[in-house]
Design an enzyme around this catalytic site. Structure first.
Site, PDB file in Angstrom:
ATOM      1  N   GLU A 172      10.014   8.531 -16.770  1.00  0.00           N
ATOM      2  CA  GLU A 172       8.637   9.315 -16.468  1.00  0.00           C
ATOM      3  C   GLU A 172       8.197   8.845 -18.422  1.00  0.00           C
ATOM      4  O   GLU A 172       7.023   7.859 -18.178  1.00  0.00           O
ATOM      5  CB  GLU A 172       8.524  10.972 -16.737  1.00  0.00           C
ATOM      6  CG  GLU A 172       8.716  10.809 -14.948  1.00  0.00           C
ATOM      7  CD  GLU A 172       8.605  12.302 -15.412  1.00  0.00           C
ATOM      8  OE1 GLU A 172       8.498  12.853 -15.476  1.00  0.00           O
ATOM      9  OE2 GLU A 172      10.607  12.774 -13.896  1.00  0.00           O
ATOM     10  N   SER A 193      15.718  21.687 -16.405  1.00  0.00           N
ATOM     11  CA  SER A 193      14.729  22.485 -16.551  1.00  0.00           C
ATOM     12  C   SER A 193      15.166  23.753 -16.700  1.00  0.00           C
ATOM     13  O   SER A 193      16.119  23.960 -16.558  1.00  0.00           O
ATOM     14  CB  SER A 193      14.154  23.139 -15.044  1.00  0.00           C
ATOM     15  OG  SER A 193      13.189  23.498 -14.954  1.00  0.00           O
ATOM     16  N   HIS A 252       0.805  -1.539  -0.226  1.00  0.00           N
ATOM     17  CA  HIS A 252      -0.101   0.242   0.027  1.00  0.00           C
ATOM     18  C   HIS A 252       1.161   1.217  -0.367  1.00  0.00           C
ATOM     19  O   HIS A 252       0.552   2.216   0.374  1.00  0.00           O
ATOM     20  CB  HIS A 252      -0.831  -0.158   1.290  1.00  0.00           C
ATOM     21  CG  HIS A 252      -1.371  -1.513   1.617  1.00  0.00           C
ATOM     22  ND1 HIS A 252      -3.104  -1.752   0.453  1.00  0.00           N
ATOM     23  CD2 HIS A 252      -1.622  -2.185   1.745  1.00  0.00           C
ATOM     24  CE1 HIS A 252      -3.331  -2.459   1.407  1.00  0.00           C
ATOM     25  NE2 HIS A 252      -2.496  -3.588   1.930  1.00  0.00           N
ATOM     26  N   LYS A 273      17.443  21.487 -10.957  1.00  0.00           N
ATOM     27  CA  LYS A 273      16.566  20.897 -11.439  1.00  0.00           C
ATOM     28  C   LYS A 273      17.199  18.915 -11.235  1.00  0.00           C
ATOM     29  O   LYS A 273      18.323  19.710 -12.557  1.00  0.00           O
ATOM     30  CB  LYS A 273      15.538  20.708 -11.921  1.00  0.00           C
ATOM     31  CG  LYS A 273      14.482  22.020 -11.012  1.00  0.00           C
ATOM     32  CD  LYS A 273      13.610  20.831 -10.157  1.00  0.00           C
ATOM     33  CE  LYS A 273      12.682  19.553  -9.839  1.00  0.00           C
ATOM     34  NZ  LYS A 273      11.243  19.744 -11.018  1.00  0.00           N
TER      35      LYS A 273
END
Ligand code: ARG
Length: 477
Positions: free
Chosen positions: A306, A293, A172, A299
């Protein structure tokens, strides 16, 4: 899109196609022809098409259907065309040719004359496109198998290298019980091993030869189907000519295998994205597998992970697309079936690219063992073992669960870990606790004690590593 396929203007009706012109007095407009064409994507099968044609021509000559000289002219002409395509010298013209089969046969016939016109004896584009597709599915399956072996090897190498590193295991998405990082990595090894089997099974389904089925019913020429099947490396000819030209099950099998594999990659990437966050800090992705970024200088984004996750939708979409295409097609060949190739290519290309990206990410990322160990002390993951300790002292498990539940509740309120409790503090909950309880709370011990087959204990994982090595050796053999 083909560079020759750019005009948006409807063309006037053209002359009937030479391949079937006899019966026709007009042809579809250029616009409509381009709508019906598969050349822009099936030209990818040129190698398979030429190989299939050479085998067919050699068999026709062997059976005395065409002369040895014609077969030789066909072979030489096809080899010449293959060389030109290979070198990028061949012009594909979607305004002249609907598909790769017509493109190659037209040019061959322009060059070698009447012998070229004999190549298609006892053959239809229906069995021709089928045999090409069987062959390219087989080739794509081989590429997939190689890439799957590659990612399994990296998982195995990293599991061996990181042996002993402890990390939180979750259910979970909540801290559950500590596990070995190697155990977590090997879980993916087994997923990709099952993918390997699915792809190998799909390859076996593809490895039957439809050539010689002709349009649907077989032919009056004395074809030797076993000869072409064997020449093209197939196990055997497809038994039924109608099934041969209409079957796309092997593609469904392969795209299904691709879909499951992409879903596995997506789950892996989901974890890499979480793990590389500042909040987790379990892994640092290699710079060469991350992006920055344009506005936020600090970043470092796990873009490729992704993207792999994002690409799973299209592979599942490819499976749906072909399932629906096949669903409504009566026997035997229907033009609907031309819609089989784009989902096949898209699914295979997407999975191959994703495997490449993930193999690189896994090979180059840095696992943060200290942070994983620290996190293993958070979240009260020793609670099960503390309850088991009381069970060892004779308390029924349900009561032990309740005692430890109270301890955890108090620790949460006080903001301390289980390991920070003294023996006296533990004894205030149950007289059964003594100094030995601290051993039960030791994270390494907790892992080590899970000795059941397939468990996370060090010995069990060592046995699992050996088993995984054997499985991979068998896959690559
Ligand atoms: N381009 C077609 C395909 O990929 C080849 C077979 C065409 N046969 C036919 N009768 N139209 O399916």
């Amino acid at each position: 899109m083909d560079e020759n396929n750019e005009s948006k203007v409807a063309q006037p009706a053209a002359e009937p196609k030479p391949l079937w012109g006899g019966r026709f007095s007009a042809a579809p407009t250029g616009e409509l022809e381009r709508f019906g064409a598969s050349l822009p994507f099936d030209k990818r099968m040129w190698k398979q098409d030429i190989r299939g044609s050479k085998a067919h021509a050699a068999m026709l000559a062997h059976q005395g259907v065409i002369s040895a000289e014609d077969a030789e002219a066909i072979r030489a002409g096809l080899d010449e065309i293959a060389g030109e395509i290979e070198r990028g010298e061949f012009t594909f013209d979607v305004d002249r040719d609907e598909d790769i089969h017509m493109a190659i046969e037209r040019v061959l016939t322009e060059r070698i004359g009447p012998a070229g016109g004999r190549l298609h004896t006892g053959r239809s584009r229906n069995d021709q496109t089928a045999v090409d597709t069987h062959m390219i599915a087989r080739d794509l399956a081989d590429e997939l198998l190689g890439s799957l072996e590659g990612i399994q090897q990296v998982l195995l190498d990293r599991a061996e290298e990181q042996f002993g590193v402890v990390m939180p295991g979750y259910t979970h998405m909540q801290p559950a019980q500590p596990v070995l990082l190697s155990h977590h990595l090997l879980a993916y090894f087994w997923m990709f091993s099952r993918d390997h089997k699915r792809v190998a099974d799909a390859r076996a389904a593809a490895n039957k030869c439809p050539l010689g089925a002709a349009a649907l019913a077989g032919t009056t020429y004395p074809l030797d189907r076993a000869m072409t099947a064997s020449e093209l490396g197939f196990d055997e000819p497809v038994a039924n000519s109608m099934d041969a030209v209409s079957d796309r099950d092997y593609l469904l099998d392969l795209i299904y295998a691709c879909s499951v594999c992409q879903i596995h990659l997506s789950r892996l990437c989901e974890e890499l994205v979480w793990w590389s966050s500042a909040e987790f800090g379990f892994v640092e992705m290699d710079d060469a597998h991350s992006t920055g970024s344009s506005i936020m200088p600090q970043k470092k984004n796990p873009d490729f992970a992704e993207l792999v996750r994002g690409k799973s939708g299209r592979v599942v979409g490819d499976l749906m697309s072909l399932l629906v295409t096949v669903k409504g097609t009566p026997l035997t060949y229907d033009k609907d079936l031309q819609e089989d190739k784009e989902p096949l290519f898209d699914a295979a290309d997407t999975v191959l690219g994703s495997l490449m990206a993930c193999t690189g990410m896994l090979a180059t990322c840095t696992f943060k063992a200290d942070r994983m160990r620290e996190a293993s002390h958070e979240g009260y993951m020793a609670a099960t073992d503390l309850a088991d300790y009381l069970v060892g002292k004779g308390l029924p498990f349900r009561q032990a669960h309740a005692v430890v539940g109270r301890i955890v509740g108090d620790c949460v309120r006080e903001g301390v870990t289980l390991q920070q409790l003294t023996t006296d503090e533990l004894r205030s909950y149950s007289e059964l606790f003594d100094d030995g309880a601290h051993e039960a709370l030791d994270i390494d011990n907790i892992v080590r004690r899970r000795t059941t087959l397939g468990g996370t204990g060090h010995d069990a994982v060592r046995a699992q590593l050996a088993q995984a090595r054997d499985v991979l050796a068998a896959e690559t053999a």
